[in-house]
Design a protein around this motif. Structure first.
Motif, PDB file in Angstrom:
ATOM      1  N   VAL A 181       1.540  46.710 -25.456  1.00  0.00           N
ATOM      2  CA  VAL A 181       0.175  46.590 -25.984  1.00  0.00           C
ATOM      3  C   VAL A 181      -0.295  47.939 -26.520  1.00  0.00           C
ATOM      4  CG1 VAL A 181      -2.232  46.129 -25.372  1.00  0.00           C
ATOM      5  CG2 VAL A 181      -0.434  44.614 -24.549  1.00  0.00           C
ATOM      6  N   VAL A 182      -0.844  47.923 -27.738  1.00  0.00           N
ATOM      7  CA  VAL A 182      -1.286  49.181 -28.362  1.00  0.00           C
ATOM      8  C   VAL A 182      -2.796  49.263 -28.557  1.00  0.00           C
ATOM      9  CG1 VAL A 182       0.904  49.556 -29.563  1.00  0.00           C
ATOM     10  CG2 VAL A 182      -0.913  48.271 -30.716  1.00  0.00           C
ATOM     11  N   GLY A 183      -3.497  48.119 -28.383  1.00  0.00           N
ATOM     12  CA  GLY A 183      -4.933  48.193 -28.629  1.00  0.00           C
ATOM     13  C   GLY A 183      -5.679  46.945 -28.196  1.00  0.00           C
ATOM     14  N   PHE A 184      -7.002  46.988 -28.389  1.00  0.00           N
ATOM     15  CA  PHE A 184      -7.903  45.893 -28.007  1.00  0.00           C
ATOM     16  C   PHE A 184      -8.789  45.570 -29.198  1.00  0.00           C
ATOM     17  CE2 PHE A 184     -11.688  44.238 -25.565  1.00  0.00           C
ATOM     18  CZ  PHE A 184     -11.029  43.202 -24.913  1.00  0.00           C
ATOM     19  N   ASP A 185      -9.256  44.309 -29.271  1.00  0.00           N
ATOM     20  CA  ASP A 185     -10.041  43.852 -30.425  1.00  0.00           C
ATOM     21  C   ASP A 185     -11.119  42.889 -29.949  1.00  0.00           C
ATOM     22  OD1 ASP A 185     -10.790  43.023 -33.098  1.00  0.00           O
ATOM     23  OD2 ASP A 185      -9.390  41.336 -32.957  1.00  0.00           O
ATOM     24  N   LEU A 186     -12.120  42.682 -30.781  1.00  0.00           N
ATOM     25  CA  LEU A 186     -13.094  41.617 -30.548  1.00  0.00           C
ATOM     26  C   LEU A 186     -13.077  40.732 -31.792  1.00  0.00           C
ATOM     27  CD1 LEU A 186     -15.224  40.584 -28.511  1.00  0.00           C
ATOM     28  CD2 LEU A 186     -16.934  41.887 -29.799  1.00  0.00           C
ATOM     29  N   LEU A 204     -14.370  49.806 -20.472  1.00  0.00           N
ATOM     30  CA  LEU A 204     -13.125  49.870 -19.690  1.00  0.00           C
ATOM     31  C   LEU A 204     -11.953  50.331 -20.581  1.00  0.00           C
ATOM     32  CD1 LEU A 204     -11.742  49.264 -16.974  1.00  0.00           C
ATOM     33  CD2 LEU A 204     -11.381  46.929 -17.764  1.00  0.00           C
ATOM     34  N   ILE A 205     -11.934  49.807 -21.794  1.00  0.00           N
ATOM     35  CA  ILE A 205     -10.888  50.179 -22.761  1.00  0.00           C
ATOM     36  C   ILE A 205     -10.967  51.682 -23.060  1.00  0.00           C
ATOM     37  CG2 ILE A 205     -10.253  49.900 -25.219  1.00  0.00           C
ATOM     38  CD1 ILE A 205      -9.281  47.600 -23.405  1.00  0.00           C
ATOM     39  N   ARG A 206     -12.203  52.123 -23.334  1.00  0.00           N
ATOM     40  CA  ARG A 206     -12.434  53.522 -23.703  1.00  0.00           C
ATOM     41  C   ARG A 206     -12.061  54.444 -22.542  1.00  0.00           C
ATOM     42  NH1 ARG A 206     -17.183  52.387 -25.772  1.00  0.00           N
ATOM     43  NH2 ARG A 206     -18.536  53.235 -24.178  1.00  0.00           N
ATOM     44  N   SER A 207     -12.451  54.038 -21.327  1.00  0.00           N
ATOM     45  CA  SER A 207     -12.165  54.930 -20.200  1.00  0.00           C
ATOM     46  C   SER A 207     -10.682  55.001 -19.869  1.00  0.00           C
ATOM     47  CB  SER A 207     -12.978  54.585 -18.948  1.00  0.00           C
ATOM     48  OG  SER A 207     -13.419  53.287 -18.968  1.00  0.00           O
ATOM     49  N   PRO A 211      -6.875  52.658 -27.885  1.00  0.00           N
ATOM     50  CA  PRO A 211      -7.519  52.463 -29.187  1.00  0.00           C
ATOM     51  C   PRO A 211      -8.060  51.034 -29.331  1.00  0.00           C
ATOM     52  CG  PRO A 211      -5.238  53.236 -29.446  1.00  0.00           C
ATOM     53  CD  PRO A 211      -5.424  52.871 -28.011  1.00  0.00           C
ATOM     54  N   CYS A 212      -9.125  50.900 -30.102  1.00  0.00           N
ATOM     55  CA  CYS A 212      -9.650  49.543 -30.317  1.00  0.00           C
ATOM     56  C   CYS A 212     -10.151  49.348 -31.737  1.00  0.00           C
ATOM     57  CB  CYS A 212     -10.762  49.226 -29.319  1.00  0.00           C
ATOM     58  SG  CYS A 212     -12.175  50.310 -29.450  1.00  0.00           S
ATOM     59  N   THR A 213     -10.159  48.084 -32.111  1.00  0.00           N
ATOM     60  CA  THR A 213     -10.672  47.670 -33.409  1.00  0.00           C
ATOM     61  C   THR A 213     -11.633  46.518 -33.150  1.00  0.00           C
ATOM     62  OG1 THR A 213     -10.066  46.737 -35.574  1.00  0.00           O
ATOM     63  CG2 THR A 213      -8.631  46.177 -33.741  1.00  0.00           C
ATOM     64  N   VAL A 214     -12.556  46.270 -34.059  1.00  0.00           N
ATOM     65  CA  VAL A 214     -13.520  45.182 -33.870  1.00  0.00           C
ATOM     66  C   VAL A 214     -13.702  44.461 -35.202  1.00  0.00           C
ATOM     67  CG1 VAL A 214     -15.950  44.644 -33.353  1.00  0.00           C
ATOM     68  CG2 VAL A 214     -14.751  46.371 -31.988  1.00  0.00           C
ATOM     69  N   LYS A 332      -0.779  55.475 -41.553  1.00  0.00           N
ATOM     70  CA  LYS A 332      -1.562  56.504 -40.854  1.00  0.00           C
ATOM     71  C   LYS A 332      -2.575  55.892 -39.894  1.00  0.00           C
ATOM     72  CE  LYS A 332      -1.620  60.472 -43.989  1.00  0.00           C
ATOM     73  NZ  LYS A 332      -2.458  61.228 -44.938  1.00  0.00           N
ATOM     74  N   SER A 333      -2.932  54.628 -40.121  1.00  0.00           N
ATOM     75  CA  SER A 333      -3.981  53.984 -39.332  1.00  0.00           C
ATOM     76  C   SER A 333      -3.447  53.173 -38.157  1.00  0.00           C
ATOM     77  CB  SER A 333      -4.811  53.056 -40.235  1.00  0.00           C
ATOM     78  OG  SER A 333      -5.314  53.762 -41.338  1.00  0.00           O
ATOM     79  N   THR A 334      -2.148  53.170 -37.943  1.00  0.00           N
ATOM     80  CA  THR A 334      -1.578  52.378 -36.842  1.00  0.00           C
ATOM     81  C   THR A 334      -2.047  52.941 -35.500  1.00  0.00           C
ATOM     82  OG1 THR A 334       0.384  53.755 -36.572  1.00  0.00           O
ATOM     83  CG2 THR A 334       0.534  51.998 -38.202  1.00  0.00           C
ATOM     84  N   PHE A 335      -1.949  52.105 -34.484  1.00  0.00           N
ATOM     85  CA  PHE A 335      -2.315  52.534 -33.132  1.00  0.00           C
ATOM     86  C   PHE A 335      -1.132  53.152 -32.386  1.00  0.00           C
ATOM     87  CE2 PHE A 335      -6.125  49.383 -32.760  1.00  0.00           C
ATOM     88  CZ  PHE A 335      -6.944  50.320 -33.361  1.00  0.00           C
ATOM     89  N   LEU A 336      -0.109  53.575 -33.116  1.00  0.00           N
ATOM     90  CA  LEU A 336       1.038  54.237 -32.491  1.00  0.00           C
ATOM     91  C   LEU A 336       0.642  55.639 -32.030  1.00  0.00           C
ATOM     92  CD1 LEU A 336       3.816  53.396 -35.115  1.00  0.00           C
ATOM     93  CD2 LEU A 336       3.827  52.687 -32.709  1.00  0.00           C
ATOM     94  N   PRO A 337       1.346  56.190 -31.023  1.00  0.00           N
ATOM     95  CA  PRO A 337       1.111  57.590 -30.671  1.00  0.00           C
ATOM     96  C   PRO A 337       1.342  58.488 -31.897  1.00  0.00           C
ATOM     97  CG  PRO A 337       2.566  56.527 -29.088  1.00  0.00           C
ATOM     98  CD  PRO A 337       2.384  55.551 -30.209  1.00  0.00           C
ATOM     99  N   TYR A 338       0.642  59.614 -31.946  1.00  0.00           N
ATOM    100  CA  TYR A 338       0.655  60.453 -33.150  1.00  0.00           C
ATOM    101  C   TYR A 338       2.064  60.852 -33.595  1.00  0.00           C
ATOM    102  CZ  TYR A 338      -0.033  64.363 -36.290  1.00  0.00           C
ATOM    103  OH  TYR A 338       0.034  65.192 -37.368  1.00  0.00           O
ATOM    104  N   ALA A 339       2.919  61.246 -32.641  1.00  0.00           N
ATOM    105  CA  ALA A 339       4.261  61.699 -33.014  1.00  0.00           C
ATOM    106  C   ALA A 339       5.058  60.557 -33.669  1.00  0.00           C
ATOM    107  CB  ALA A 339       5.001  62.223 -31.791  1.00  0.00           C
TER     108      ALA A 339
END
Ligand SMILES: [Zn+2]
Length: 359
Positions: A181-186, A204-207, A211-214, A332-339
């Protein structure tokens, strides 16, 4: 001659064919698993499980789904998902659908796919949330093994389902972070279901540094985008089509490089824009926003990423070079780790350099 027409004319000499766009490396960051099934698979599962679909032949079922997708309302568009979800209630079927999506995306030239779904919608026959997760993960792993694609899961909370359920889904996301899992969405209906009602889940996601998208600015105006960014801390915006109605917010999104997950065909199908010709993608790109091009729903909107790029090219007049820029903005916008992201962008730049797209 309008500005769009003159742009189209000036690009005539460099028109790309569908096959040429298909061959370019691309990503799909906004793709719903339950909107991206194969029609023959829906029928196969329905027959196996004794499920009654409105049509049990490929052509008939395709027509039913297409008609549902073109009612110019997000609420109506979402009803087509009742059909797809009816055949996504058993682990092996869910896994098969996830594998096939990888194969279809790979054939479409997708190097990296972020696939989203809400596990809560796959519990009609009593599957546990963890069983749904494992089924999708198994299907995606098999899809990755059969192709060269890389995938990541985005778990969706649903606006019209109680906020407490979004919290449970956020907990699931926390558990599976780094395990597929790489992210959360609404997702879901925007009208009458404000994003800020789900703030606890996003806290909870932020803490947990996820990463999240809405989904925002699709059926509802820029106020919905404002809530997504300021109440839920969205790192990306799903659609953001109506962002242009608020200039100050438009500049905030641009200045902070918040990517927009644009889905052209889908926006027309749900009635957010009147036609492809008037879609704001061209304006957003020219203004400097970080835009990405995605499918939303391969089946329900009868599209591919290649087709969406072709629309941007032929209808909105984006040149080869401009399409190349959007491809890079997507990776560039993927939720992958930066490296990982940096390495992937490097490989994509190499591939584009070898193609005939000038940079
Ligand atoms: Zn969507």
């Amino acid at each position: 001659m309008s500005e769009t027409q003159s742009k189209k004319a000036s690009n005539k000499s460099e028109t790309l064919t569908y096959e040429e766009i298909q061959a370019l490396p691309k990503c799909d960051l906004h793709c719903h698993l339950d909107g991206s099934l194969r029609v023959p698979t829906m029928i196969e599962i329905a027959k196996k499980r004794g499920i009654e679909l409105p049509a049990m032949d490929e052509e008939g079922l395709q027509k039913v789904l297409e008609a549902g997708a073109r009612r110019n309302s997000l609420a109506d568009y979402l009803r087509s998902f009742d059909l797809t979800l009816s055949v996504m209630q058993d682990e092996e079927d869910i896994a098969q659908i996830a594998t096939e999506l990888c194969e279809d995306a790979w054939a479409d030239g997708i190097w990296y796919l972020e696939v989203r779904f809400s596990p809560i919608l796959h519990q009609d026959k009593g599957l546990k949330l963890t069983q749904v997760m494992e089924a999708v993960l198994q299907g995606l792993r098999e899809g990755e093994r059969r192709t060269g694609i890389k995938t990541g899961i985005i778990i969706c909370g649903i606006r019209s389902i109680e906020p407490s359920v979004s919290v449970r889904l956020a907990e699931l996301t926390v558990a599976y972070k780094g395990r597929g899992v790489v992210g959360f969405d609404l997702a879901g209906r925007e009208d009458h279901y404000p994003a800020k009602d789900h703030a606890e889940a996003f806290y909870l996601i932020r803490s947990n540094n996820i990463p999240c998208t809405v989904h925002a600015g699709e059926a509802w105006g820029p106020g919905s985008i404002k809530q997504a960014i300021h109440d839920l801390s969205a790192h990306r915006i799903g659609h953001g089509t109506r962002l242009k109605e608020d200039g100050d917010l438009l500049n905030y999104v641009n200045d902070n490089r918040i990517p927009l997950e644009c889905c052209l065909s889908s926006n027309v199908h749900v009635g957010t824009v009147e036609s492809l010709e008037v879609h704001p993608l061209r304006f957003y790109f020219d203004y400097g926003l970080r835009v990405t091009i995605n499918t939303d729903n391969r089946l329900i909107s009868a599209t591919t990423v290649t087709r969406e790029y072709q629309i941007a090219h032929e209808v909105l007049g984006l040149s080869r070079r401009e399409l190349g820029s959007i491809i890079i903005m997507g990776f560039k916008s993927t939720f992958l780790p930066y490296a990982d992201r940096k390495a992937l962008v490097g490989r994509v730049l190499d591939a584009l350099g070898r193609s005939k797209i000038p940079f």
